[in-house]
Design an enzyme around this catalytic site. Structure first.
Site, PDB file in Angstrom:
ATOM      1  N   GLY A  39       0.825  -1.202   0.000  1.00 29.81           N
ATOM      2  CA  GLY A  39       0.000   0.000   0.000  1.00 29.81           C
ATOM      3  C   GLY A  39       0.858   1.250   0.000  1.00 29.81           C
ATOM      4  O   GLY A  39       0.594   2.207   0.727  1.00 29.81           O
TER       5      GLY A  39
ATOM      6  N   SER B  68       1.815   3.381  -2.622  1.00 28.85           N
ATOM      7  CA  SER B  68       1.770   4.358  -3.704  1.00 28.85           C
ATOM      8  C   SER B  68       1.351   5.742  -3.222  1.00 28.85           C
ATOM      9  O   SER B  68       1.413   6.713  -3.984  1.00 28.85           O
ATOM     10  CB  SER B  68       0.813   3.889  -4.809  1.00 28.85           C
ATOM     11  OG  SER B  68      -0.518   3.793  -4.316  1.00 28.85           O
TER      12      SER B  68
ATOM     13  N   SER C 148      -5.639  -0.013  13.143  1.00 33.21           N
ATOM     14  CA  SER C 148      -6.548   1.131  13.275  1.00 33.21           C
ATOM     15  C   SER C 148      -7.228   1.080  14.633  1.00 33.21           C
ATOM     16  O   SER C 148      -7.414  -0.018  15.196  1.00 33.21           O
ATOM     17  CB  SER C 148      -7.615   1.064  12.169  1.00 33.21           C
ATOM     18  OG  SER C 148      -8.727   1.884  12.466  1.00 33.21           O
TER      19      SER C 148
ATOM     20  N   TYR D   1     -14.029  -3.697   8.039  1.00 32.21           N
ATOM     21  CA  TYR D   1     -12.705  -3.101   8.266  1.00 32.21           C
ATOM     22  C   TYR D   1     -12.257  -3.311   9.711  1.00 32.21           C
ATOM     23  O   TYR D   1     -11.110  -3.690   9.969  1.00 32.21           O
ATOM     24  CB  TYR D   1     -12.757  -1.614   7.929  1.00 32.21           C
ATOM     25  CG  TYR D   1     -11.453  -0.878   8.082  1.00 32.21           C
ATOM     26  CD1 TYR D   1     -10.444  -1.025   7.139  1.00 32.21           C
ATOM     27  CD2 TYR D   1     -11.236  -0.032   9.163  1.00 32.21           C
ATOM     28  CE1 TYR D   1      -9.246  -0.340   7.274  1.00 32.21           C
ATOM     29  CE2 TYR D   1     -10.040   0.655   9.309  1.00 32.21           C
ATOM     30  CZ  TYR D   1      -9.055   0.499   8.356  1.00 32.21           C
ATOM     31  OH  TYR D   1      -7.862   1.178   8.500  1.00 32.21           O
ATOM     32  N   ALA D   2     -13.169  -3.088  10.660  1.00 31.35           N
ATOM     33  CA  ALA D   2     -12.832  -3.270  12.076  1.00 31.35           C
ATOM     34  C   ALA D   2     -12.461  -4.714  12.374  1.00 31.35           C
ATOM     35  O   ALA D   2     -11.488  -4.995  13.084  1.00 31.35           O
ATOM     36  CB  ALA D   2     -14.010  -2.833  12.951  1.00 31.35           C
ATOM     37  N   ALA D   3     -13.233  -5.652  11.823  1.00 33.73           N
ATOM     38  CA  ALA D   3     -12.956  -7.064  12.052  1.00 33.73           C
ATOM     39  C   ALA D   3     -11.601  -7.459  11.459  1.00 33.73           C
ATOM     40  O   ALA D   3     -10.827  -8.210  12.070  1.00 33.73           O
ATOM     41  CB  ALA D   3     -14.065  -7.921  11.440  1.00 33.73           C
ATOM     42  N   ALA D   4     -11.304  -6.950  10.267  1.00 31.51           N
ATOM     43  CA  ALA D   4     -10.027  -7.277   9.624  1.00 31.51           C
ATOM     44  C   ALA D   4      -8.857  -6.751  10.436  1.00 31.51           C
ATOM     45  O   ALA D   4      -7.866  -7.459  10.666  1.00 31.51           O
ATOM     46  CB  ALA D   4      -9.998  -6.707   8.208  1.00 31.51           C
ATOM     47  N   LYS D   5      -8.954  -5.508  10.897  1.00 31.15           N
ATOM     48  CA  LYS D   5      -7.839  -4.917  11.636  1.00 31.15           C
ATOM     49  C   LYS D   5      -7.679  -5.570  13.016  1.00 31.15           C
ATOM     50  O   LYS D   5      -6.550  -5.724  13.507  1.00 31.15           O
ATOM     51  CB  LYS D   5      -8.039  -3.413  11.773  1.00 31.15           C
ATOM     52  CG  LYS D   5      -7.883  -2.656  10.462  1.00 31.15           C
ATOM     53  CD  LYS D   5      -6.501  -2.827   9.868  1.00 31.15           C
ATOM     54  CE  LYS D   5      -6.273  -1.982   8.642  1.00 31.15           C
ATOM     55  NZ  LYS D   5      -4.914  -2.150   8.071  1.00 31.15           N
TER      56      LYS D   5
END
Length: 256
Positions: free
Chosen positions: A24, A26, A150, A163-167
Site C-alpha cells: 500500500g 503508492s 486502526s 474493516y474493524a474485524a479485519a484490523k
C-alpha cells in the site's frame, strides 16, 4: 528528509543495507514510510495493486526503489512478487503490511462481497506477505514485521464492521507471529494511527474535520511522516526487545 547526525547517533538505527517491502505504498502512510526508510539507507520495494502508473510514479520518487505491482489478496501474485524480490535482492529483512481497502456499510446492508473484499486485502494480504517474508527473515536470523492497524480494531467502527474485524484480526496475527518468530531474531509489532492527513480523509468537510480534531488531545490530525517515524522505530535496533505490541500514534485520541 534525512535525520540530523546527532539524531542518527541517538537512535542508532543501523538499518543501512537492509531490504524492506512496504505494501500500500503508492501514497499516504505507505509512501511516507518508504521515503523514511530510503533516507536511512534501506533498499525499498513499494507494492500496490490498483494503479500500476501511480505505483511506478511513487517508486520513481525514491532512488533505487523497486515497484512491485501485485494484488496481495491473491496467493499466486504474492508468490510472484516474492520471487521477484528474491531474484533482485535475495529476499527481504523488513515487511510493512500497510495495504487496506474500505467498503463501508451498516452490517444489515453489508453485502458478502464487500465483507470478503476488505478481509481479503487487509487480513489475507497481511497473512500471505508475512508467510512469504518470514522465509527470508528466518534464513538470516533477523527480521522486522510491522502491521498498520486502526483504532477500529479495538473500538469497533459502526458502518465499517468489515474493516474493524479485519484490523482486529491483524492485531491477533501480529501477536501470533511475535510468539512464533522471536527465537529466530524476528520481531512483529503493529502501529495504530488515528486521524492522519491522507487522501482517505480528504473528503471530510471542514465542519466534520474540526469536530474530529476537537476530540484529539493534540488538537490536530497527524501526518504520514509521524506514523512513518513510529514504523521506523519498530524496525530499528532500539526496538530489538519490543515484540507483540501495538504502538498507538493518534495524538492521544484513544488513550488505550
Amino acid at each position: 528528509m534525512r535525520l540530523g547526525r546527532r539524531a542518527r547517533e541517538i537512535m542508532d538505527l543501523e538499518l543501512s543495507g537492509k531490504r524492506a517491502l512496504i505494501t500500500g505504498a503508492s501514497r499516504g502512510i505507505g509512501l511516507a514510510t518508504a521515503k523514511r526508510f530510503a533516507a536511512e539507507g534501506v533498499r525499498v520495494a513499494l507494492n500496490a495493486g490498483h494503479s500500476r502508473d501511480r505505483l511506478e510514479a511513487a517508486a520513481g520518487e525514491i532512488d533505487g526503489a523497486l515497484a512491485c505491482f501485485a494484488d496481495i489478496s491473491d496467493p499466486d501474485a504474492v508468490d510472484g512478487m516474492f520471487r521477484t524480490l528474491k531474484a533482485n535482492w535475495g529476499g527481504i529483512d523488513i515487511l510493512i503490511n500497510n495495504a487496506a481497502v474500505t467498503r463501508d456499510s451498516l452490517v444489515m446492508m453489508l453485502k458478502p462481497d464487500a465483507w470478503r473484499e476488505v478481509l481479503s486485502v487487509c487480513l489475507d494480504g497481511a497473512f500471505l506477505c508475512s508467510r512469504a517474508g518470514l522465509r527470508s527473515m528466518i534464513g538470516s536470523r533477523w527480521g522486522r514485521s510491522v502491521n498498520v492497524v486502526s483504532p477500529a480494531a479495538f473500538l469497533g467502527k459502526p458502518g465499517a464492521a468489515n474493516y474493524a474485524a479485519a484490523k482486529a484480526a491483524v492485531v491477533a496475527l501480529t501477536k501470533s507471529l511475535a510468539g512464533e518468530s522471536a527465537r529466530h531474531g524476528i520481531t512483529a509489532n503493529a502501529v495504530c494511527p488515528g486521524w492522519v492527513d491522507t487522501e482517505l480523509v480528504s473528503d471530510l468537510g471542514d465542519e466534520a474535520r474540526a469536530a474530529e480534531a476537537a476530540r484529539i488531545p493534540a488538537g490536530r490530525f497527524g501526518t504520514p511522516e509521524e506514523v512513518a517515524d513510529a514504523i521506523l522505530f519498530l524496525a530499528s535496533q532500539r526496538a530489538r526487545y519490543v515484540t507483540g505490541t501495538t504502538l498507538t500514534v493518534d495524538g492521544g485520541l484513544t488513550m488505550r
